[in-house]
Write a protein that holds these residues in place. Structure first.
Motif, PDB file in Angstrom:
ATOM      1  N   SER A  43     -18.049  -1.666  14.142  1.00  0.00           N
ATOM      2  CA  SER A  43     -17.660  -0.344  14.603  1.00  0.00           C
ATOM      3  C   SER A  43     -18.770   0.673  14.340  1.00  0.00           C
ATOM      4  O   SER A  43     -19.105   1.486  15.208  1.00  0.00           O
ATOM      5  CB  SER A  43     -16.373   0.087  13.905  1.00  0.00           C
ATOM      6  N   TRP A  44     -19.342   0.621  13.140  1.00  0.00           N
ATOM      7  CA  TRP A  44     -20.451   1.518  12.845  1.00  0.00           C
ATOM      8  C   TRP A  44     -21.677   1.188  13.693  1.00  0.00           C
ATOM      9  O   TRP A  44     -22.392   2.086  14.135  1.00  0.00           O
ATOM     10  CB  TRP A  44     -20.809   1.474  11.359  1.00  0.00           C
ATOM     11  N   GLY A  45     -21.891  -0.097  13.934  1.00  0.00           N
ATOM     12  CA  GLY A  45     -23.004  -0.484  14.802  1.00  0.00           C
ATOM     13  C   GLY A  45     -22.865   0.119  16.188  1.00  0.00           C
ATOM     14  O   GLY A  45     -23.849   0.551  16.799  1.00  0.00           O
ATOM     15  N   LEU A  46     -21.647   0.190  16.674  1.00  0.00           N
ATOM     16  CA  LEU A  46     -21.386   0.806  17.970  1.00  0.00           C
ATOM     17  C   LEU A  46     -21.519   2.327  17.887  1.00  0.00           C
ATOM     18  O   LEU A  46     -22.116   2.953  18.765  1.00  0.00           O
ATOM     19  CB  LEU A  46     -19.980   0.416  18.447  1.00  0.00           C
ATOM     20  N   THR A  47     -20.995   2.905  16.838  1.00  0.00           N
ATOM     21  CA  THR A  47     -21.031   4.362  16.678  1.00  0.00           C
ATOM     22  C   THR A  47     -22.450   4.904  16.675  1.00  0.00           C
ATOM     23  O   THR A  47     -22.728   5.929  17.314  1.00  0.00           O
ATOM     24  CB  THR A  47     -20.298   4.781  15.382  1.00  0.00           C
ATOM     25  N   VAL A  48     -23.351   4.242  15.979  1.00  0.00           N
ATOM     26  CA  VAL A  48     -24.717   4.771  15.890  1.00  0.00           C
ATOM     27  C   VAL A  48     -25.468   4.676  17.219  1.00  0.00           C
ATOM     28  O   VAL A  48     -26.523   5.280  17.372  1.00  0.00           O
ATOM     29  CB  VAL A  48     -25.533   4.112  14.748  1.00  0.00           C
ATOM     30  N   LEU A  49     -24.901   3.965  18.184  1.00  0.00           N
ATOM     31  CA  LEU A  49     -25.541   3.870  19.496  1.00  0.00           C
ATOM     32  C   LEU A  49     -25.135   4.993  20.442  1.00  0.00           C
ATOM     33  O   LEU A  49     -25.639   5.077  21.553  1.00  0.00           O
ATOM     34  CB  LEU A  49     -25.195   2.515  20.148  1.00  0.00           C
ATOM     35  N   GLU A  50     -24.231   5.871  19.997  1.00  0.00           N
ATOM     36  CA  GLU A  50     -23.708   6.917  20.875  1.00  0.00           C
ATOM     37  C   GLU A  50     -24.794   7.798  21.484  1.00  0.00           C
ATOM     38  O   GLU A  50     -24.644   8.278  22.603  1.00  0.00           O
ATOM     39  CB  GLU A  50     -22.708   7.806  20.124  1.00  0.00           C
ATOM     40  N   HIS A  51     -25.863   8.025  20.774  1.00  0.00           N
ATOM     41  CA  HIS A  51     -26.909   8.930  21.260  1.00  0.00           C
ATOM     42  C   HIS A  51     -28.180   8.171  21.630  1.00  0.00           C
ATOM     43  O   HIS A  51     -29.296   8.646  21.391  1.00  0.00           O
ATOM     44  CB  HIS A  51     -27.204   9.999  20.204  1.00  0.00           C
ATOM     45  N   THR A  52     -27.990   7.005  22.207  1.00  0.00           N
ATOM     46  CA  THR A  52     -29.137   6.196  22.625  1.00  0.00           C
ATOM     47  C   THR A  52     -29.020   5.890  24.113  1.00  0.00           C
ATOM     48  O   THR A  52     -28.018   6.210  24.751  1.00  0.00           O
ATOM     49  CB  THR A  52     -29.189   4.850  21.861  1.00  0.00           C
ATOM     50  N   ASP A  53     -30.037   5.255  24.631  1.00  0.00           N
ATOM     51  CA  ASP A  53     -29.990   4.819  26.024  1.00  0.00           C
ATOM     52  C   ASP A  53     -29.713   3.314  26.121  1.00  0.00           C
ATOM     53  O   ASP A  53     -30.012   2.683  27.128  1.00  0.00           O
ATOM     54  CB  ASP A  53     -31.274   5.201  26.756  1.00  0.00           C
ATOM     55  N   VAL A  54     -29.110   2.762  25.067  1.00  0.00           N
ATOM     56  CA  VAL A  54     -28.727   1.344  25.097  1.00  0.00           C
ATOM     57  C   VAL A  54     -27.701   1.181  26.218  1.00  0.00           C
ATOM     58  O   VAL A  54     -26.740   1.953  26.304  1.00  0.00           O
ATOM     59  CB  VAL A  54     -28.141   0.899  23.734  1.00  0.00           C
ATOM     60  N   PRO A  55     -27.893   0.201  27.081  1.00  0.00           N
ATOM     61  CA  PRO A  55     -26.994   0.033  28.227  1.00  0.00           C
ATOM     62  C   PRO A  55     -25.528  -0.133  27.799  1.00  0.00           C
ATOM     63  O   PRO A  55     -25.220  -0.735  26.775  1.00  0.00           O
ATOM     64  CB  PRO A  55     -27.497  -1.245  28.892  1.00  0.00           C
ATOM     65  N   VAL A  56     -24.659   0.422  28.618  1.00  0.00           N
ATOM     66  CA  VAL A  56     -23.219   0.342  28.386  1.00  0.00           C
ATOM     67  C   VAL A  56     -22.782  -1.123  28.269  1.00  0.00           C
ATOM     68  O   VAL A  56     -21.889  -1.448  27.483  1.00  0.00           O
ATOM     69  CB  VAL A  56     -22.456   1.054  29.527  1.00  0.00           C
ATOM     70  N   GLU A  57     -23.428  -1.992  29.003  1.00  0.00           N
ATOM     71  CA  GLU A  57     -23.069  -3.420  28.969  1.00  0.00           C
ATOM     72  C   GLU A  57     -23.251  -3.998  27.560  1.00  0.00           C
ATOM     73  O   GLU A  57     -22.436  -4.797  27.104  1.00  0.00           O
ATOM     74  CB  GLU A  57     -23.906  -4.224  29.976  1.00  0.00           C
ATOM     75  N   VAL A  58     -24.313  -3.595  26.890  1.00  0.00           N
ATOM     76  CA  VAL A  58     -24.557  -4.070  25.524  1.00  0.00           C
ATOM     77  C   VAL A  58     -23.501  -3.502  24.587  1.00  0.00           C
ATOM     78  O   VAL A  58     -22.953  -4.212  23.734  1.00  0.00           O
ATOM     79  CB  VAL A  58     -25.980  -3.705  25.051  1.00  0.00           C
ATOM     80  N   GLN A  59     -23.180  -2.235  24.760  1.00  0.00           N
ATOM     81  CA  GLN A  59     -22.148  -1.617  23.934  1.00  0.00           C
ATOM     82  C   GLN A  59     -20.785  -2.281  24.172  1.00  0.00           C
ATOM     83  O   GLN A  59     -20.005  -2.473  23.236  1.00  0.00           O
ATOM     84  CB  GLN A  59     -22.089  -0.117  24.200  1.00  0.00           C
TER      85      GLN A  59
END
Length: 81
Positions: A43-59
């Motif tokens: 969950s935290w791994g996902l949360t820290v990606l909120e302000h990145t350009d990591v593709p939605v598919e990876v999330q």
């Protein structure tokens, strides 16, 4: 009783806490605790990606992993004593 080096118990995170709770032989309980920690960390791994350009598919893959852990925990609960 001291655990022999090389055993899982000697290295398991939280093992002393399990002993204090009287759960040192309750392996399903221990597994559920560790899987809960995995869910928390995913969950935290996902949360820290909120302000990145990591593709939605990876999330979405992370979300699927979280759901899979939850499903496994539910199955394990059926094996609690």
């Amino acid at each position: 009783m001291e655990q022999q080096f090389g055993t899982y118990a000697a290295h398991q995170p939280g093992y002393e806490g399990f002993k204090q709770l009287g759960k040192s032989d309750d392996y399903v309980y221990q597994s559920l605790v560790h899987l809960g920690d995995a869910s928390y960390r995913l969950s935290w791994g996902l949360t820290v990606l909120e302000h990145t350009d990591v593709p939605v598919e990876v999330q979405e893959e992370i979300k699927q992993a979280m759901q899979a852990v939850g499903d496994i925990k539910q199955k394990l609960r059926a094996h609690q004593g």
